[in-house]
Design a protein around this motif. Structure first.
Motif, PDB file in Angstrom:
ATOM      1  N   SER A 363       0.486  -1.580   0.217  1.00  0.00           N
ATOM      2  CA  SER A 363      -0.353   0.034   0.079  1.00  0.00           C
ATOM      3  C   SER A 363       0.836   1.090   0.008  1.00  0.00           C
ATOM      4  CB  SER A 363      -0.748   0.407   1.012  1.00  0.00           C
ATOM      5  OG  SER A 363      -0.131  -0.151   2.043  1.00  0.00           O
ATOM      6  N   GLY A 364       1.906   1.303   0.053  1.00  0.00           N
ATOM      7  CA  GLY A 364       3.026   2.472   0.326  1.00  0.00           C
ATOM      8  C   GLY A 364       2.573   3.113   1.895  1.00  0.00           C
ATOM      9  N   ILE A 365       2.375   2.341   2.655  1.00  0.00           N
ATOM     10  CA  ILE A 365       2.110   2.847   3.491  1.00  0.00           C
ATOM     11  C   ILE A 365       3.822   2.604   4.739  1.00  0.00           C
ATOM     12  CG2 ILE A 365       2.046   0.656   5.822  1.00  0.00           C
ATOM     13  CD1 ILE A 365      -0.362   4.649   5.586  1.00  0.00           C
ATOM     14  N   GLY A 366       4.597   1.842   4.424  1.00  0.00           N
ATOM     15  CA  GLY A 366       5.843   2.007   4.592  1.00  0.00           C
ATOM     16  C   GLY A 366       6.724   3.451   4.911  1.00  0.00           C
ATOM     17  N   GLU A 367       6.815   3.660   4.173  1.00  0.00           N
ATOM     18  CA  GLU A 367       7.069   5.227   3.451  1.00  0.00           C
ATOM     19  C   GLU A 367       6.618   6.217   4.467  1.00  0.00           C
ATOM     20  OE1 GLU A 367       9.681   7.644  -0.770  1.00  0.00           O
ATOM     21  OE2 GLU A 367       7.113   6.030  -0.377  1.00  0.00           O
ATOM     22  N   LEU A 368       5.503   6.308   4.653  1.00  0.00           N
ATOM     23  CA  LEU A 368       4.639   7.114   5.596  1.00  0.00           C
ATOM     24  C   LEU A 368       5.763   6.975   7.060  1.00  0.00           C
ATOM     25  CD1 LEU A 368       3.254   9.465   6.347  1.00  0.00           C
ATOM     26  CD2 LEU A 368       0.943   8.041   5.894  1.00  0.00           C
ATOM     27  N   LYS A 369       5.436   5.725   7.443  1.00  0.00           N
ATOM     28  CA  LYS A 369       5.994   4.884   8.845  1.00  0.00           C
ATOM     29  C   LYS A 369       7.276   5.845   9.147  1.00  0.00           C
ATOM     30  CE  LYS A 369       6.194   0.988  11.483  1.00  0.00           C
ATOM     31  NZ  LYS A 369       6.300  -0.230  11.142  1.00  0.00           N
ATOM     32  N   ALA A 370       7.873   5.330   7.846  1.00  0.00           N
ATOM     33  CA  ALA A 370       9.051   5.947   7.719  1.00  0.00           C
ATOM     34  C   ALA A 370       9.186   7.584   8.433  1.00  0.00           C
ATOM     35  CB  ALA A 370      10.486   5.547   6.447  1.00  0.00           C
ATOM     36  N   PHE A 371       9.100   8.388   7.606  1.00  0.00           N
ATOM     37  CA  PHE A 371       8.666   9.864   7.754  1.00  0.00           C
ATOM     38  C   PHE A 371       8.516   9.986   9.330  1.00  0.00           C
ATOM     39  CE2 PHE A 371       5.944  13.799   7.866  1.00  0.00           C
ATOM     40  CZ  PHE A 371       6.867  14.468   7.386  1.00  0.00           C
ATOM     41  N   ILE A 372       7.059  10.068   9.531  1.00  0.00           N
ATOM     42  CA  ILE A 372       7.132   9.358  11.169  1.00  0.00           C
ATOM     43  C   ILE A 372       8.113   9.217  12.281  1.00  0.00           C
ATOM     44  CG2 ILE A 372       5.149   9.219  13.071  1.00  0.00           C
ATOM     45  CD1 ILE A 372       3.066   8.814  10.796  1.00  0.00           C
ATOM     46  N   LEU A 373       8.396   7.922  12.018  1.00  0.00           N
ATOM     47  CA  LEU A 373       9.152   8.036  12.844  1.00  0.00           C
ATOM     48  C   LEU A 373      10.906   8.718  12.637  1.00  0.00           C
ATOM     49  CD1 LEU A 373       9.965   4.162  11.783  1.00  0.00           C
ATOM     50  CD2 LEU A 373       8.958   4.978  14.109  1.00  0.00           C
ATOM     51  N   GLU A 374      10.617   9.222  11.760  1.00  0.00           N
ATOM     52  CA  GLU A 374      11.996  10.327  11.312  1.00  0.00           C
ATOM     53  C   GLU A 374      11.562  11.506  12.205  1.00  0.00           C
ATOM     54  OE1 GLU A 374      14.704  12.456   8.123  1.00  0.00           O
ATOM     55  OE2 GLU A 374      13.501  11.004   7.649  1.00  0.00           O
ATOM     56  N   ILE A 375      10.644  11.610  12.178  1.00  0.00           N
ATOM     57  CA  ILE A 375      10.168  12.871  13.169  1.00  0.00           C
ATOM     58  C   ILE A 375       9.597  12.168  14.724  1.00  0.00           C
ATOM     59  CG2 ILE A 375       7.928  14.381  13.237  1.00  0.00           C
ATOM     60  CD1 ILE A 375       6.805  14.711  10.347  1.00  0.00           C
ATOM     61  N   ILE A 376       9.789  11.631  15.250  1.00  0.00           N
ATOM     62  CA  ILE A 376       9.800  10.772  16.567  1.00  0.00           C
ATOM     63  C   ILE A 376      11.791  11.464  16.496  1.00  0.00           C
ATOM     64  CG2 ILE A 376       9.617   9.459  17.415  1.00  0.00           C
ATOM     65  CD1 ILE A 376       7.463   8.284  15.962  1.00  0.00           C
ATOM     66  N   GLU A 377      12.326  10.969  15.722  1.00  0.00           N
ATOM     67  CA  GLU A 377      14.083  11.111  16.171  1.00  0.00           C
ATOM     68  C   GLU A 377      14.468  12.773  15.896  1.00  0.00           C
ATOM     69  OE1 GLU A 377      16.446   8.985  17.396  1.00  0.00           O
ATOM     70  OE2 GLU A 377      14.901   7.303  17.203  1.00  0.00           O
ATOM     71  N   HIS A 378      13.245  13.351  15.777  1.00  0.00           N
ATOM     72  CA  HIS A 378      13.264  14.706  15.216  1.00  0.00           C
ATOM     73  C   HIS A 378      12.964  15.365  16.370  1.00  0.00           C
ATOM     74  CE1 HIS A 378      14.045  19.188  14.020  1.00  0.00           C
ATOM     75  NE2 HIS A 378      12.683  19.111  14.983  1.00  0.00           N
ATOM     76  N   PHE A 379      12.261  14.982  17.041  1.00  0.00           N
ATOM     77  CA  PHE A 379      12.073  15.097  18.836  1.00  0.00           C
ATOM     78  C   PHE A 379      12.435  14.442  20.023  1.00  0.00           C
ATOM     79  CE2 PHE A 379       7.726  16.858  16.451  1.00  0.00           C
ATOM     80  CZ  PHE A 379       7.420  17.564  16.826  1.00  0.00           C
TER      81      PHE A 379
END
Length: 562
Positions: A363-379
């Motif tokens: 579904s392509g949700i994996g790329e969005l998941k990686a993006f959200i994980l990167e946001i968490i690392e940023h926080f």
């Protein structure tokens, strides 16, 4: 036995061995075959045509269900004045009642079980159509999503709305897996329409997921909303939009654990990341990659004709710019290319798009998941540039500007070495010299000394003093001064009495001094200017008038004499 038309092997066995037997008369012809008795009755099977079959029972059950549903709809339509719906439901009621009053249904009983795997129901014409409609009615059509007349009728499917709902549940599962937070009961998501005829997803206030995420080094409050409304025309520091009310499809919010959401909004500690579902989006890549003048000219020409191909991109900008404390806004669409434009150097603030499409394989949700994980690392990174910007924003805007806090006097422009020249944050040390000999030494060496220690007149090393950029000198009897110097050392240094003697300082009386390095001011804006230093708030009279103190450049310019 006389009624038996045809004897089977089982009947023969019953005649010979059956129970409850009756003795035959002596003259009976079977006596000659050695049969003395016969059973009183035997079991026979007779085939007869009947319409009371499991398949017909299902048809009657389905029609009765349809009739009840149409009757309920008709009652509600009359109650709420839906004339068209009332007329249509009455037609259906008459049609269904006419079918159920057929004589064939009088001989059909109610079903005890529904044999939905019956070959007759699944294959025979007429039966399979009723089965298909009943399955759709029973399993799906009880829930009619707002936004479509009938999402199951051919040619009228509201695919965009269905895609938005599908994405909601995909994002809910994604957030649950990332943050390990149980979502709220999904039943809270569903509500009746005012007339009670339909069901729809709640919008505006539904929080699907809310909890605390523990990364190990930092705890964060997490909230995932569906169609959360950010109320417009809100004044700072209230949450919401400072222009019109906006409602992104999905909003993911982060703020530190231990502080309320309201307080996090006021202190610029919360960050919202918005996502919008766009089932149809034209040339997203082309829009984001327009770089030359011809592309812009073409876009202007299309806008004059009322064509706005970049409306979705502009909407993301609207979310980013209008909704306070927004870190990013992104389109989710069933495409194949992701775009992530960073506003500066870090993952947020940003704009972009991610492809997420219904698929059994990817579904392509994996790329969005990686993006959200990167946001968490940023926080988790407490030294990020976004953290610094958030604090600066809070520090600057926490109080409205005072009406007196206005500087319209000529000042050096804030560029190159003067880039940090902000009048409110630029401080001036006001120092005293007690003789012409001491002043000549200051001019000759480019040094100025302060007393240190706990005695009167010692320099207090507060933030304003250490970060002072200018030095204004005055002496006994002065009421104003234009003797402004620029401080070029990064901070005061400790000089001993002997150090100053070697530098030629006249008659030092203290054991140690704090010394700064200075040079003449060359900015033409300060030429032939004098300031009333006695009007500054930190100035002291009497013997304390010789004590050093600080003032902001803003305050100093308000006391400008010429």
């Amino acid at each position: 036995m006389r009624n038996a038309r045809r004897f089977s092997n089982a009947n023969i066995r019953e005649i010979l061995k059956g129970s409850k037997r009756t003795k035959l008369p002596e003259t009976h012809y079977l006596k000659s075959f050695g049969i003395d008795t016969l059973p009183e009755r035997i079991t026979t099977i007779r085939k007869a045509d009947s319409v009371d079959t499991p398949e017909n029972r299902f048809i009657k059950h389905a029609l009765e269900n349809f009739l009840k549903f149409c009757t309920d709809i008709n009652n509600k339509a009359k109650e709420y004045g839906h004339k068209k719906m009332g007329n249509e439901s009455e037609l259906m009621i008459r049609e269904l009642e006419g079918q159920l009053h057929h004589t064939v249904f009088k001989h059909i009983s109610r079903p005890t079980t529904l044999k939905l795997n019956s070959p007759v129901l699944q294959r025979k014409e007429g039966y399979r159509e009723v089965l298909r409609v009943w399955l759709m009615f029973d399993l799906a059509a009880k829930l009619i999503w707002k936004g479509g007349d009938d999402i199951y009728s051919g040619g009228k499917k509201d695919i965009a709305t269905l895609y938005e709902y599908w994405l909601f549940f995909k994002l809910l599962d994604l957030c649950q897996s990332i943050f390990d937070i149980e979502p709220k009961d999904i039943s809270e998501l569903i509500k009746e329409t005012p007339d009670g005829l339909n069901l729809q997803l709640k919008q505006g206030k539904f929080t699907a997921l809310h909890g605390v995420y523990d990364s190990g080094s930092r705890k964060l409050n997490i909230r995932f909303n569906y169609n959360h409304s950010f109320i417009g025309k809100k004044t700072y520091p209230d949450s919401g939009s400072w222009t019109t009310t906006l409602r992104p499809d999905y909003t993911l919010s982060f703020w530190p654990y231990g502080i309320s959401e309201t307080e996090a909004e006021k202190q610029e500690l919360i960050v919202h990341v918005h996502f919008d579902a766009k089932y149809k989006i034209a040339n997203l890549t082309d829009i984001l990659e327009r770089n030359n003048e011809n592309d812009l000219d073409e876009e202007k020409e299309e806008n004059r004709k009322g064509i706005y191909k970049n409306a979705d991109l502009l909407k993301m900008h609207a979310y980013k710019d209008a909704i306070r404390r927004t870190g990013g806004a992104y389109v989710l669409y069933p495409g194949d290319k992701s775009i992530n434009q960073k506003g500066f150097h870090e993952i947020i603030p940003g704009l972009g798009a991610f492809p997420v499409k219904p698929s059994k394989t990817d579904s392509g949700i994996g790329e969005l998941k990686a993006f959200i994980l990167e946001i968490i690392e940023h926080f988790i990174n407490r030294a990020s540039q976004r953290e610094k910007i958030a604090y600066r924003t809070f520090d600057i805007y926490k109080n409205p500007p005072e009406s007196e806090n206005v500087v319209k006097e000529p000042l050096p422009e804030a560029y190159n070495t003067n880039r940090d020249l902000i009048p409110d944050e630029t401080f001036v040390l006001v120092g005293y010299y007690n003789s012409q000999e001491q002043y000549d030494w200051i001019k000759r060496t480019g040094l100025y000394n302060f007393r240190m220690g706990s005695g009167a007149g010692s320099l207090i090393l507060d933030k304003e003093t250490v970060s002072s950029k200018y030095l204004l000198l005055h002496t006994s009897g002065d009421t104003e001064s234009g003797d402004l110097w620029k401080i070029v050392s990064r901070g005061p240094k400790v000089y001993s009495k002997d150090d100053l003697i070697r530098k030629g300082y006249p008659s030092p009386s203290q054991d140690n001094y704090l010394v700064i390095q200075i040079e003449p001011v060359t900015d033409i804006e300060f030429d032939n200017v004098s300031w009333n230093f006695r009007g500054l708030s930190n100035y002291s009279t009497g013997r304390a008038s010789a004590f050093p103190f600080t003032a902001s450049l803003t305050e100093l310019m308000k006391n400008k004499k010429r």
